[in-house]
Write an enzyme that holds these catalytic residues in place. Structure first.
Site, PDB file in Angstrom:
ATOM      1  N   LYS A   1      38.340  48.737   5.641  1.00 32.65           N
ATOM      2  CA  LYS A   1      38.927  48.640   4.307  1.00 32.65           C
ATOM      3  C   LYS A   1      39.780  49.881   3.991  1.00 32.65           C
ATOM      4  O   LYS A   1      40.819  49.765   3.327  1.00 32.65           O
ATOM      5  CB  LYS A   1      37.850  48.425   3.248  1.00 32.65           C
TER       6      LYS A   1
ATOM      7  N   SER B   1      39.245  46.781  -0.856  1.00 30.92           N
ATOM      8  CA  SER B   1      37.960  46.934  -1.540  1.00 30.92           C
ATOM      9  C   SER B   1      37.914  48.332  -2.121  1.00 30.92           C
ATOM     10  O   SER B   1      38.616  49.240  -1.647  1.00 30.92           O
ATOM     11  CB  SER B   1      36.810  46.758  -0.545  1.00 30.92           C
TER      12      SER B   1
ATOM     13  N   TYR C   1      32.826  47.933   7.781  1.00 32.21           N
ATOM     14  CA  TYR C   1      33.467  47.479   6.548  1.00 32.21           C
ATOM     15  C   TYR C   1      34.237  48.621   5.892  1.00 32.21           C
ATOM     16  O   TYR C   1      35.416  48.481   5.549  1.00 32.21           O
ATOM     17  CB  TYR C   1      32.417  46.926   5.591  1.00 32.21           C
TER      18      TYR C   1
END
Length: 267
Positions: free
Chosen positions: A154, A137, A150
């Site tokens: 990532k 991401s 997250y």
């Protein structure tokens, strides 16, 4: 790598970027195993690809499940040439609800990539070829407002993909790392429709930082990167500029992110 005649696996293939990747890979002449935690969604994608695809339910946090996916690929089509580690979860907002929530996000967003590589790298080295696609991401390069789980996982996914490329790039194994911003997927849309303001704000920041792209356009960029054997896949051009600004003046970038985080609403 030329994809015609190759065998590919796509995790998280039941929709969004994974579904689009499955379609594009099949369109390029590859045979595809569509793997997803939701086996019915995987089957729906595979059914649209005819004999070029097969579906399987798969929990990427399980090495046994990943082994079943690879065995199915070999039984139906032959040894896996391309593995797209695309399954992902958003994590919980803020610092997370506890160790269990962190463990789950790490399991899916990072360790699933490690598990797949453990199962594949040895045979790829013996064959002298293989290709690993990591869906990370822009949050893995820039950090994301909202869920620490997250952003951290990532970043780790980008780091693992870099390590694979450095370690095996001269031994026949190609690696590409996908780092998009907003993509029209359930993950983004669920965030925009979330009941709490913090989750909504995090999703709105992503949606307004650049164009929200259709999954098919993102998949097209991935296939171009595989053809060119190029590592970093940035469907949003803004990400590269943001990344350069971050590297040029880290403290200024952090101040800007704090200001953005303080935004009460984004129209």
């Amino acid at each position: 790598m030329k994809l015609d005649g190759k065998v590919a696996v796509v995790t998280g293939g039941g929709g969004g970027i994974g579904g689009a990747l499955s379609q594009r890979l099949a369109g390029a002449g590859a045979s595809v195993v569509v793997a997803d935690l939701d086996g019915d969604r995987a089957a729906a994608v595979a059914s649209g690809l005819g004999d070029a695809a097969v579906a399987i339910g798969c929990d990427v946090s399980s090495t046994d499940d990943l082994r079943r996916v690879l065995d199915l690929a070999e039984d139906r089509f032959g040894p896996v040439d391309v593995f797209c580690a695309n399954a992902g979860v958003p994590g919980t907002n803020g610092l997370g609800d506890g160790d269990a929530s962190w463990a789950h996000t790490i399991d899916v967003n990072l360790l699933a990539h490690v598990r797949a590589a453990r199962l594949l790298v040895g045979q790829w080295l013996e064959r002298g070829s293989g290709y690993f696609v990591s869906t990370a991401s822009a949050a893995g390069l820039l950090t994301q407002i909202g869920a620490a789980e997250y952003s951290v996982t990532k970043h780790a996914a980008v780091g693992f993909a870099e390590w694979l490329s450095v370690t095996y790039g001269d031994r026949g194994i190609g690696v590409s790392c996908l780092c998009p911003m907003g993509v029209d997927t359930n993950m983004l849309n669920d965030g925009l429709d979330a009941g709490d303001e913090a989750t909504q704000l995090a999703a709105k920041v992503v949606a307004h930082a650049g164009e929200v792209l259709p999954p098919g356009e993102v998949a097209d960029r991935v296939l171009e990167a595989i053809a060119d054997e190029r590592f970093l896949v940035l469907p949003h051009r803004e990400v590269l500029e943001f990344y350069r600004r971050k590297g040029a003046d880290y403290d200024r970038w952090l101040r800007g992110m704090r200001r953005l985080q303080g935004t009460a609403t984004i129209a």
